[in-house]
Design a protein around this motif. Structure first.
Motif, PDB file in Angstrom:
ATOM      1  N   GLY A 322     -17.785 -18.397 -13.905  1.00 41.90           N
ATOM      2  CA  GLY A 322     -16.885 -17.681 -14.030  1.00 41.90           C
ATOM      3  C   GLY A 322     -15.709 -18.190 -13.824  1.00 41.90           C
ATOM      4  N   PHE A 323     -14.274 -17.422 -14.145  1.00 43.68           N
ATOM      5  CA  PHE A 323     -12.976 -17.130 -14.926  1.00 43.68           C
ATOM      6  C   PHE A 323     -12.499 -16.360 -13.434  1.00 43.68           C
ATOM      7  CE2 PHE A 323      -9.231 -17.791 -17.452  1.00 43.68           C
ATOM      8  CZ  PHE A 323      -9.808 -19.221 -17.506  1.00 43.68           C
ATOM      9  N   SER A 324     -12.299 -15.627 -12.302  1.00 42.40           N
ATOM     10  CA  SER A 324     -11.759 -15.297 -10.971  1.00 42.40           C
ATOM     11  C   SER A 324     -10.559 -16.123 -11.085  1.00 42.40           C
ATOM     12  CB  SER A 324     -12.964 -14.508 -10.744  1.00 42.40           C
ATOM     13  OG  SER A 324     -13.316 -15.263  -9.620  1.00 42.40           O
ATOM     14  N   LEU A 325      -9.753 -14.960  -9.728  1.00 41.05           N
ATOM     15  CA  LEU A 325      -9.278 -16.591  -9.066  1.00 41.05           C
ATOM     16  C   LEU A 325      -9.758 -16.650  -7.738  1.00 41.05           C
ATOM     17  CD1 LEU A 325      -5.759 -14.095  -9.068  1.00 41.05           C
ATOM     18  CD2 LEU A 325      -6.002 -16.103 -10.529  1.00 41.05           C
ATOM     19  N   CYS A 326     -10.181 -15.699  -7.618  1.00 44.09           N
ATOM     20  CA  CYS A 326     -11.457 -16.004  -6.283  1.00 44.09           C
ATOM     21  C   CYS A 326     -12.379 -17.022  -5.660  1.00 44.09           C
ATOM     22  CB  CYS A 326     -11.715 -14.922  -5.317  1.00 44.09           C
ATOM     23  SG  CYS A 326     -12.829 -15.388  -3.858  1.00 44.09           S
ATOM     24  N   HIS A 327     -12.571 -17.404  -6.847  1.00 44.14           N
ATOM     25  CA  HIS A 327     -14.063 -18.108  -6.433  1.00 44.14           C
ATOM     26  C   HIS A 327     -15.180 -18.908  -8.421  1.00 44.14           C
ATOM     27  CE1 HIS A 327     -16.137 -14.496  -5.897  1.00 44.14           C
ATOM     28  NE2 HIS A 327     -16.875 -14.823  -7.015  1.00 44.14           N
ATOM     29  N   GLY A 328     -13.455 -19.013  -9.545  1.00 43.40           N
ATOM     30  CA  GLY A 328     -13.486 -19.016 -10.753  1.00 43.40           C
ATOM     31  C   GLY A 328     -12.427 -20.464 -10.935  1.00 43.40           C
ATOM     32  N   SER A 329     -12.846 -20.220 -12.576  1.00 42.03           N
ATOM     33  CA  SER A 329     -11.743 -21.523 -13.221  1.00 42.03           C
ATOM     34  C   SER A 329     -10.242 -21.000 -13.051  1.00 42.03           C
ATOM     35  CB  SER A 329     -12.061 -21.732 -14.472  1.00 42.03           C
ATOM     36  OG  SER A 329     -13.343 -22.620 -14.011  1.00 42.03           O
ATOM     37  N   ALA A 330     -10.076 -19.878 -13.322  1.00 38.88           N
ATOM     38  CA  ALA A 330      -8.455 -19.353 -12.973  1.00 38.88           C
ATOM     39  C   ALA A 330      -8.447 -20.059 -12.035  1.00 38.88           C
ATOM     40  CB  ALA A 330      -8.244 -17.473 -13.126  1.00 38.88           C
ATOM     41  N   GLY A 331      -9.114 -18.540 -10.417  1.00 37.35           N
ATOM     42  CA  GLY A 331      -8.661 -19.704 -10.029  1.00 37.35           C
ATOM     43  C   GLY A 331      -7.700 -21.085  -8.771  1.00 37.35           C
ATOM     44  N   ASN A 332      -9.100 -22.005  -9.309  1.00 40.66           N
ATOM     45  CA  ASN A 332      -8.544 -23.304  -9.617  1.00 40.66           C
ATOM     46  C   ASN A 332      -7.496 -23.854 -10.486  1.00 40.66           C
ATOM     47  OD1 ASN A 332     -11.137 -23.501  -7.910  1.00 40.66           O
ATOM     48  ND2 ASN A 332     -12.249 -24.065  -9.322  1.00 40.66           N
ATOM     49  N   ALA A 333      -8.190 -23.020 -11.866  1.00 34.68           N
ATOM     50  CA  ALA A 333      -6.533 -23.654 -12.397  1.00 34.68           C
ATOM     51  C   ALA A 333      -4.929 -23.460 -11.944  1.00 34.68           C
ATOM     52  CB  ALA A 333      -6.323 -23.347 -13.868  1.00 34.68           C
ATOM     53  N   ASP A 334      -4.838 -22.264 -10.988  1.00 33.95           N
ATOM     54  CA  ASP A 334      -3.787 -22.332 -10.454  1.00 33.95           C
ATOM     55  C   ASP A 334      -3.265 -22.883  -9.466  1.00 33.95           C
ATOM     56  OD1 ASP A 334      -2.252 -19.157 -10.395  1.00 33.95           O
ATOM     57  OD2 ASP A 334      -2.201 -20.188  -8.339  1.00 33.95           O
ATOM     58  N   VAL A 335      -4.266 -23.529  -8.511  1.00 38.00           N
ATOM     59  CA  VAL A 335      -3.873 -23.953  -7.776  1.00 38.00           C
ATOM     60  C   VAL A 335      -3.444 -25.331  -7.829  1.00 38.00           C
ATOM     61  CG1 VAL A 335      -5.240 -25.680  -6.005  1.00 38.00           C
ATOM     62  CG2 VAL A 335      -5.791 -23.203  -6.384  1.00 38.00           C
ATOM     63  N   LEU A 336      -3.609 -25.696  -9.540  1.00 36.74           N
ATOM     64  CA  LEU A 336      -3.679 -27.144 -10.490  1.00 36.74           C
ATOM     65  C   LEU A 336      -2.246 -27.146 -10.470  1.00 36.74           C
ATOM     66  CD1 LEU A 336      -5.980 -28.404 -12.715  1.00 36.74           C
ATOM     67  CD2 LEU A 336      -5.049 -29.081 -10.264  1.00 36.74           C
ATOM     68  N   LEU A 337      -1.654 -25.304 -10.322  1.00 38.21           N
ATOM     69  CA  LEU A 337       0.349 -24.772 -11.388  1.00 38.21           C
ATOM     70  C   LEU A 337       1.214 -25.404  -9.365  1.00 38.21           C
ATOM     71  CD1 LEU A 337      -0.882 -21.969 -13.083  1.00 38.21           C
ATOM     72  CD2 LEU A 337       0.052 -24.704 -14.167  1.00 38.21           C
ATOM     73  N   GLU A 338       0.348 -25.098  -8.858  1.00 37.33           N
ATOM     74  CA  GLU A 338       1.108 -24.709  -7.206  1.00 37.33           C
ATOM     75  C   GLU A 338       0.862 -26.075  -7.383  1.00 37.33           C
ATOM     76  OE1 GLU A 338       2.161 -22.573  -4.586  1.00 37.33           O
ATOM     77  OE2 GLU A 338       2.452 -21.830  -7.434  1.00 37.33           O
ATOM     78  N   THR A 354      -5.148 -26.471 -20.577  1.00 36.30           N
ATOM     79  CA  THR A 354      -6.356 -26.886 -21.808  1.00 36.30           C
ATOM     80  C   THR A 354      -7.900 -25.609 -21.001  1.00 36.30           C
ATOM     81  OG1 THR A 354      -5.708 -29.203 -21.171  1.00 36.30           O
ATOM     82  CG2 THR A 354      -8.068 -29.151 -21.720  1.00 36.30           C
ATOM     83  N   VAL A 355      -7.306 -25.778 -19.935  1.00 41.40           N
ATOM     84  CA  VAL A 355      -8.444 -24.807 -19.198  1.00 41.40           C
ATOM     85  C   VAL A 355      -9.138 -23.520 -20.200  1.00 41.40           C
ATOM     86  CG1 VAL A 355      -9.579 -23.461 -16.647  1.00 41.40           C
ATOM     87  CG2 VAL A 355      -9.570 -25.963 -17.147  1.00 41.40           C
ATOM     88  N   ALA A 356      -7.158 -23.085 -20.049  1.00 43.73           N
ATOM     89  CA  ALA A 356      -6.862 -21.779 -19.998  1.00 43.73           C
ATOM     90  C   ALA A 356      -6.975 -21.497 -21.669  1.00 43.73           C
ATOM     91  CB  ALA A 356      -5.378 -21.491 -19.800  1.00 43.73           C
ATOM     92  N   HIS A 357      -6.661 -22.282 -22.802  1.00 51.10           N
ATOM     93  CA  HIS A 357      -7.240 -22.465 -24.219  1.00 51.10           C
ATOM     94  C   HIS A 357      -8.197 -22.269 -24.448  1.00 51.10           C
ATOM     95  CE1 HIS A 357      -2.542 -23.348 -26.201  1.00 51.10           C
ATOM     96  NE2 HIS A 357      -2.560 -23.972 -24.685  1.00 51.10           N
ATOM     97  N   LYS A 358      -9.621 -22.902 -23.814  1.00 52.42           N
ATOM     98  CA  LYS A 358     -10.674 -23.227 -24.317  1.00 52.42           C
ATOM     99  C   LYS A 358     -11.598 -21.994 -23.468  1.00 52.42           C
ATOM    100  CE  LYS A 358     -11.601 -27.927 -23.402  1.00 52.42           C
ATOM    101  NZ  LYS A 358     -12.086 -29.009 -22.779  1.00 52.42           N
ATOM    102  N   ALA A 359     -10.944 -21.434 -23.119  1.00 50.60           N
ATOM    103  CA  ALA A 359     -11.341 -20.027 -22.214  1.00 50.60           C
ATOM    104  C   ALA A 359     -11.456 -18.977 -23.236  1.00 50.60           C
ATOM    105  CB  ALA A 359     -10.686 -18.818 -20.842  1.00 50.60           C
ATOM    106  N   ILE A 360      -9.838 -18.888 -23.626  1.00 51.34           N
ATOM    107  CA  ILE A 360      -9.733 -18.372 -24.622  1.00 51.34           C
ATOM    108  C   ILE A 360     -10.611 -18.495 -25.854  1.00 51.34           C
ATOM    109  CG2 ILE A 360      -7.971 -17.329 -26.476  1.00 51.34           C
ATOM    110  CD1 ILE A 360      -5.659 -17.934 -24.514  1.00 51.34           C
ATOM    111  N   GLU A 361     -10.870 -19.431 -26.671  1.00 49.46           N
ATOM    112  CA  GLU A 361     -11.921 -19.662 -27.444  1.00 49.46           C
ATOM    113  C   GLU A 361     -12.859 -19.088 -27.282  1.00 49.46           C
ATOM    114  OE1 GLU A 361     -11.183 -24.292 -28.053  1.00 49.46           O
ATOM    115  OE2 GLU A 361      -9.246 -24.335 -28.827  1.00 49.46           O
ATOM    116  N   GLN A 362     -13.441 -19.656 -25.661  1.00 50.90           N
ATOM    117  CA  GLN A 362     -14.589 -19.442 -25.794  1.00 50.90           C
ATOM    118  C   GLN A 362     -15.547 -17.887 -26.111  1.00 50.90           C
ATOM    119  OE1 GLN A 362     -16.104 -21.723 -22.530  1.00 50.90           O
ATOM    120  NE2 GLN A 362     -18.127 -20.478 -22.181  1.00 50.90           N
ATOM    121  N   PHE A 363     -14.083 -16.724 -25.197  1.00 52.55           N
ATOM    122  CA  PHE A 363     -14.194 -15.731 -24.703  1.00 52.55           C
ATOM    123  C   PHE A 363     -13.852 -14.769 -25.662  1.00 52.55           C
ATOM    124  CE2 PHE A 363     -14.797 -18.171 -20.784  1.00 52.55           C
ATOM    125  CZ  PHE A 363     -16.214 -17.914 -20.395  1.00 52.55           C
ATOM    126  N   GLU A 364     -12.273 -14.985 -25.666  1.00 55.09           N
ATOM    127  CA  GLU A 364     -11.260 -13.700 -26.047  1.00 55.09           C
ATOM    128  C   GLU A 364     -12.079 -13.581 -27.678  1.00 55.09           C
ATOM    129  OE1 GLU A 364      -8.846 -10.390 -26.401  1.00 55.09           O
ATOM    130  OE2 GLU A 364      -9.530 -11.491 -24.621  1.00 55.09           O
TER     131      GLU A 364
END
Length: 409
Positions: A322-338, A354-364
């Motif tokens: 998953g890519f959610s904030l709670c328990h997915g890759s977006a949340g984990n990547a957000d922690v890296l930003l902090e 990198t995670v964000a770009h790959k997700a755009i390619e993979q899903f959007e």
């Protein structure tokens, strides 16, 4: 930054397009897990809460509107805020103090919507809703998700910004209640944060949203606001409980929710890798602990938690996790930003991008649904489990000044 902003605004338009309107307010329908049985998934309209309801969607859309100025997004932000305000009193009294699950989070979200849209009326409604919260709550939940630990930092922040000393006093009383409710042992202090059925109850939890990391963070914010040493001592006891159970091998802290394990699985503990349970959320608590105290131990634990978070992002199959904030890759990547924001670690920001770009390619780019936080249930519009949270993550990538929603206060 442009692809990230375009992605965020594209999600904001999609969420706005899918809104269901009635008499000036709007709502959405999405999947919900109804019990400890993770397969019991039903579709229903959103409640007003921040985590999975309309106030969380309003926060994302207001944030997107501030950047884009798009009329539809702004209008939908107001409609979602109106629904949240109208239905805040529908929540059970036990949820009144909840940051992510209850009225306090709705109140905070309405003030943020008002600030972002430049509409003082929403700020006033949020503050009034917070004024209505019963100051004599003595049997509330204790965790960041629904209880004192999530409420305290927000009360402290709003009391400073809106000159409400009574909210500081209330935060101190709730901190005292947290101290009284601690399970004090040779391992440190811990709390029974989730009311589990007797046949699955086990050790008190580590971690941020339901465990001792989040509660320790709340104590540190109280220490910063009051300079009362016993609050810092309480935070250290909470963190000591986690240190007792830390695994050097895994560079992580165990997730004691044994009821989630498949039947017949190993008796060894599992190790979470999400904001809610495991290294990413614990990283947030230690980043803030270092900021407030300069603790070398906190910095070492933050470093370990971030290494685990980064490894997880590099190896997880996002389509499955998953890519959610709670328990997915977006949340984990957000922690890296902090971590990058606090310690100037551009390599971690690069990992998040990198995670964000790959997700755009993979899903959007493939016109596939974004994998959200309810497994196997498709897209949902909400903040912590759905595409509003994903859009908020992309907004933060485009503008680092936008604050995280994973640690509010």
């Amino acid at each position: 930054m442009k692809p990230f902003l375009e992605q965020a605004l594209g999600i904001a338009r999609r969420v706005s397009r899918d809104a269901i309107w009635c008499n000036g307010s709007c709502n959405w329908i999405g999947p919900s897990i109804e019990s400890f049985d993770m397969t019991d998934i039903r579709h229903r309209s959103f409640g007003p809460d921040l985590y999975s309801g309309t106030s969380g969607v309003a926060l994302f859309l207001a944030s997107a509107s501030e950047v884009s100025g798009e009329r539809l997004v702004r209008k939908t932000a107001g409609g979602a805020a109106r629904h949240a305000h109208m239905h805040a009193q529908d929540l059970a009294p036990a949820l009144r103090i909840g940051m992510y699950s209850g009225n306090l989070g709705i109140a905070w979200a309405l003030t943020r919507v008002g600030e972002l849209l430049g509409e003082a009326a929403w700020v006033e409604r949020g503050l009034a809703l917070l004024d209505d919260i019963d100051e004599e709550v003595t049997a509330g939940a204790v965790d960041v998700m629904s209880g004192y630990a999530g409420a305290i930092p927000v009360l402290l922040d709003l009391s400073r910004r809106y000159l409400r000393p009574a909210w500081l006093e209330l935060a101190v009383r709730w901190g005292d209640e947290l101290e009284r409710s601690a399970v004090k042992s040779s391992e440190g202090w811990s709390w029974k944060a989730i009311n589990l059925p007797a046949h699955v109850a086990g050790r008190n939890l580590t971690g941020f949203s339901h465990g001792t990391a989040g509660i320790g963070w709340a104590f540190l914010e109280l220490f910063e606001a009051t300079h009362n040493r016993h609050f810092r001592d309480a935070a250290e006891e909470a963190f000591r409980y986690e240190r007792t159970h830390y695994s050097v091998e895994h560079e992580n802290w165990p997730d004691f929710r044994d009821y989630l394990k498949p039947p017949g699985s190993s008796a060894a503990p599992a190790f979470g890798v999400a904001w809610c349970h495991g290294a990413p959320g614990i990283a947030l608590s230690r980043i803030r602990a270092w900021h407030l105290t300069g603790s070398a131990e906190a910095r070492q634990e933050a470093d370990a938690a971030i290494r685990t978070t980064k490894r997880t992002l590099e190896t997880l199959n996002t389509a499955m996790s998953g890519f959610s904030l709670c328990h997915g890759s977006a949340g984990n990547a957000d922690v890296l930003l902090e971590f990058d924001r606090e310690f100037n670690a551009p390599d971690l920001r690069q990992s998040a991008e990198t995670v964000a770009h790959k997700a755009i390619e993979q899903f959007e780019d493939q016109r596939l649904p974004w994998p959200c936080g309810v497994p196997g249930a498709g897209e949902t519009a909400n903040l912590m489990l759905g595409i509003s949270g994903i859009g908020y993550f992309y907004l933060r990538l485009a503008n680092p000044e936008i604050p995280t929603v994973l640690m509010i206060g």
